[in-house]
Design a protein around this motif. Structure first.
Motif, PDB file in Angstrom:
ATOM      1  N   ALA A 189     -40.467  12.707   8.988  1.00  0.00           N
ATOM      2  CA  ALA A 189     -40.209  11.456   8.268  1.00  0.00           C
ATOM      3  C   ALA A 189     -39.324  10.515   9.068  1.00  0.00           C
ATOM      4  O   ALA A 189     -39.479   9.284   9.004  1.00  0.00           O
ATOM      5  N   SER A 190     -38.401  11.067   9.839  1.00  0.00           N
ATOM      6  CA  SER A 190     -37.508  10.213  10.633  1.00  0.00           C
ATOM      7  C   SER A 190     -38.266   9.415  11.679  1.00  0.00           C
ATOM      8  O   SER A 190     -37.772   8.388  12.159  1.00  0.00           O
ATOM      9  N   LEU A 191     -39.476   9.855  12.041  1.00  0.00           N
ATOM     10  CA  LEU A 191     -40.281   9.126  13.023  1.00  0.00           C
ATOM     11  C   LEU A 191     -40.746   7.774  12.496  1.00  0.00           C
ATOM     12  O   LEU A 191     -41.150   6.910  13.276  1.00  0.00           O
ATOM     13  N   VAL A 192     -40.708   7.593  11.163  1.00  0.00           N
ATOM     14  CA  VAL A 192     -41.021   6.274  10.587  1.00  0.00           C
ATOM     15  C   VAL A 192     -39.784   5.665   9.942  1.00  0.00           C
ATOM     16  O   VAL A 192     -39.883   4.726   9.144  1.00  0.00           O
ATOM     17  N   GLY A 193     -38.604   6.201  10.263  1.00  0.00           N
ATOM     18  CA  GLY A 193     -37.359   5.660   9.737  1.00  0.00           C
ATOM     19  C   GLY A 193     -37.084   6.016   8.296  1.00  0.00           C
ATOM     20  O   GLY A 193     -36.283   5.345   7.632  1.00  0.00           O
ATOM     21  N   LEU A 194     -37.704   7.078   7.802  1.00  0.00           N
ATOM     22  CA  LEU A 194     -37.541   7.483   6.406  1.00  0.00           C
ATOM     23  C   LEU A 194     -36.622   8.695   6.325  1.00  0.00           C
ATOM     24  O   LEU A 194     -36.841   9.699   7.011  1.00  0.00           O
ATOM     25  N   GLU A 195     -35.589   8.619   5.481  1.00  0.00           N
ATOM     26  CA  GLU A 195     -34.674   9.739   5.289  1.00  0.00           C
ATOM     27  C   GLU A 195     -35.067  10.499   4.027  1.00  0.00           C
ATOM     28  O   GLU A 195     -35.035   9.950   2.932  1.00  0.00           O
ATOM     29  N   LEU A 196     -35.442  11.751   4.196  1.00  0.00           N
ATOM     30  CA  LEU A 196     -35.861  12.569   3.063  1.00  0.00           C
ATOM     31  C   LEU A 196     -34.664  13.300   2.456  1.00  0.00           C
ATOM     32  O   LEU A 196     -33.841  13.841   3.189  1.00  0.00           O
ATOM     33  N   PRO A 197     -34.593  13.378   1.128  1.00  0.00           N
ATOM     34  CA  PRO A 197     -33.564  14.187   0.466  1.00  0.00           C
ATOM     35  C   PRO A 197     -33.996  15.658   0.429  1.00  0.00           C
ATOM     36  O   PRO A 197     -34.082  16.283  -0.630  1.00  0.00           O
ATOM     37  N   VAL A 198     -34.268  16.197   1.610  1.00  0.00           N
ATOM     38  CA  VAL A 198     -34.765  17.569   1.757  1.00  0.00           C
ATOM     39  C   VAL A 198     -33.911  18.280   2.791  1.00  0.00           C
ATOM     40  O   VAL A 198     -33.650  17.735   3.868  1.00  0.00           O
ATOM     41  N   ARG A 199     -33.460  19.478   2.453  1.00  0.00           N
ATOM     42  CA  ARG A 199     -32.651  20.288   3.359  1.00  0.00           C
ATOM     43  C   ARG A 199     -33.402  21.570   3.693  1.00  0.00           C
ATOM     44  O   ARG A 199     -34.357  21.949   3.003  1.00  0.00           O
ATOM     45  N   VAL A 200     -32.963  22.238   4.736  1.00  0.00           N
ATOM     46  CA  VAL A 200     -33.581  23.500   5.147  1.00  0.00           C
ATOM     47  C   VAL A 200     -32.857  24.648   4.455  1.00  0.00           C
ATOM     48  O   VAL A 200     -31.629  24.746   4.486  1.00  0.00           O
TER      49      VAL A 200
END
Length: 390
Positions: free
Chosen positions: A209-220
């Motif tokens: 997602a960061s490749l399109v500048g999007l920050e996901l509320p997802v953790r590992v």
């Protein structure tokens, strides 16, 4: 000139494979790019439970719509998914007996074959289980488990028979955006163009997602698993169980083994590229102590193996199934450890969303990206800050 296709799926885990299968059924041209091999990530380390009991009605409905695929795999997909019917028990502490009753009633109203059973019923169904610390349980006689890797491979093979392309050992490193729309991807294997790009990268979804500048509320999330040899006195099988009292789940693995996962001693924010060959120190001892509470005869068992897996967990523990970021960028991620059993229905629903603009059988609104808008994400993050896993 780069090749052009209709949809590029990043990730060949269970959800990427299911989506590829359903997209090809709708006539779409599909390219799947996988950084390693099919089911190499979260899917390959999934415990593979197939059951319908969920707290949320929408999740239960997804699992119920998915269940016929596992039961009728050869006819619907082809080959084998390793489905084994064991029966499934959901155990809750006495103070949660009424919510359990309510969920069983709601799921019966959907047509799900589930029963409310007493502790005495459980003693008859599974004599090896200690049933002294709960009053009632949910029992699904048709449920059990399947082989996650075989399931993903089966979906992908069927998609390929319908024309989908799969490229393995292919890591996406760029997503090209022109104006406000995605148009293609770049990777260590080359470039491809498509108007739709799907992020089904599991625990790597935030990086994609960061490749399109999007920050996901997802953790590992890292989860450890132990596989135990059952003593012969326990017999060839037992039910698949989620045990909220002891914060664990377990199921048979073949005729002689039991697979156990713990639900409260997991680790956040490790790299998903870490080794999965071993569990953390102390994990096996915790597993042994808890499984012997529920199955006292396992005191005579022994350890066969222990390992770990990584998965993507969203801040509200629900998947994200929606368009987000630039036009044409689609999210199928954040399943929070419960995505395997819902993958057939999710793949079908998302294929319909991509091709036709809407899903016919599944209400996707609980999983929309928009639920994080208007300060909701900040509130969820503040709540999640109090949630500690160790």
């Amino acid at each position: 000139m780069p090749d052009t296709t209709d949809v590029i799926i990043i990730g060949a885990g269970i959800h990427g494979a299911s989506l590829a299968f359903h997209l090809t059924e709708l006539g779409a041209r599909v390219l799947v790019l996988e950084r390693r091999f099919i089911a190499a990530g979260a899917t390959g380390r999934s415990n593979g439970l197939v059951r319908m009991y969920y707290d949320l009605e929408s999740d239960a409905r997804l699992a119920w719509l998915s269940f016929p695929y596992f039961r009728e795999w050869a006819d619907r997909v082809g080959g084998h998914c390793g489905y084994v019917r064991t029966g499934f028990l959901q155990l809750m502490p006495p103070n949660q007996a009424q919510p359990l009753r309510d969920r069983v009633a709601a799921q019966q109203a959907m047509g799900i074959p589930t029963l409310l059973v007493t502790a005495d019923d459980v003693r008859r169904l599974a004599p090896a289980l200690n049933a002294d610390d709960f009053e009632v349980a949910a029992f699904e006689p048709e449920s059990g488990y399947a082989d996650p890797a075989a399931t993903a491979q089966g979906f992908m093979a069927a998609a390929q028979r319908k024309g989908a392309r799969l490229i393995q050992d292919c890591e996406v490193n760029t997503i090209q955006v022109v104006g406000d729309r995605v148009i293609g991807v770049g990777s260590n294997c080359g470039r491809w163009l498509a108007p739709v790009i799907v992020n089904a990268a599991g625990p790597w979804a935030p990086q994609v997602a960061s490749l399109v500048g999007l920050e996901l509320p997802v953790r590992v999330l890292r989860h450890d698993v132990a596989v135990l040899r059952r003593p012969p006195a326990l017999g060839a099988t037992h039910p698949t169980v989620i045990d909220e009292i002891n914060q664990m789940h377990f199921r048979p693995e073949g005729r002689t083994l039991t697979l156990v996962g713990l639900d409260d001693v997991n680790v956040l924010d490790e790299s998903p590229d870490g080794s999965t060959d071993h569990s953390r120190p102390g994990h096996v001892d915790r597993v042994a102590e808890r499984i012997c509470r529920r199955i006292p005869a396992m005191d005579e068992g022994s350890l066969q193996s222990a390992y770990c897996g990584f998965e993507g967990i969203s801040v509200d523990s629900r998947p994200i199934l929606d368009w987000a970021g630039p036009s044409g960028f689609c999210l199928v991620c954040g399943f929070s450890g419960t995505g395997f059993k819902t993958a057939p229905a999710v793949g079908r629903a998302m294929a319909e969303l991509i091709v036709a603009g809407r899903s016919t059988d599944v209400d996707l609104s609980p999983y929309r990206w928009g639920r994080f808008a208007g300060g909701a994400l900040e509130r969820m993050l503040a709540s999640a800050a109090a949630y500690q896993v160790v």
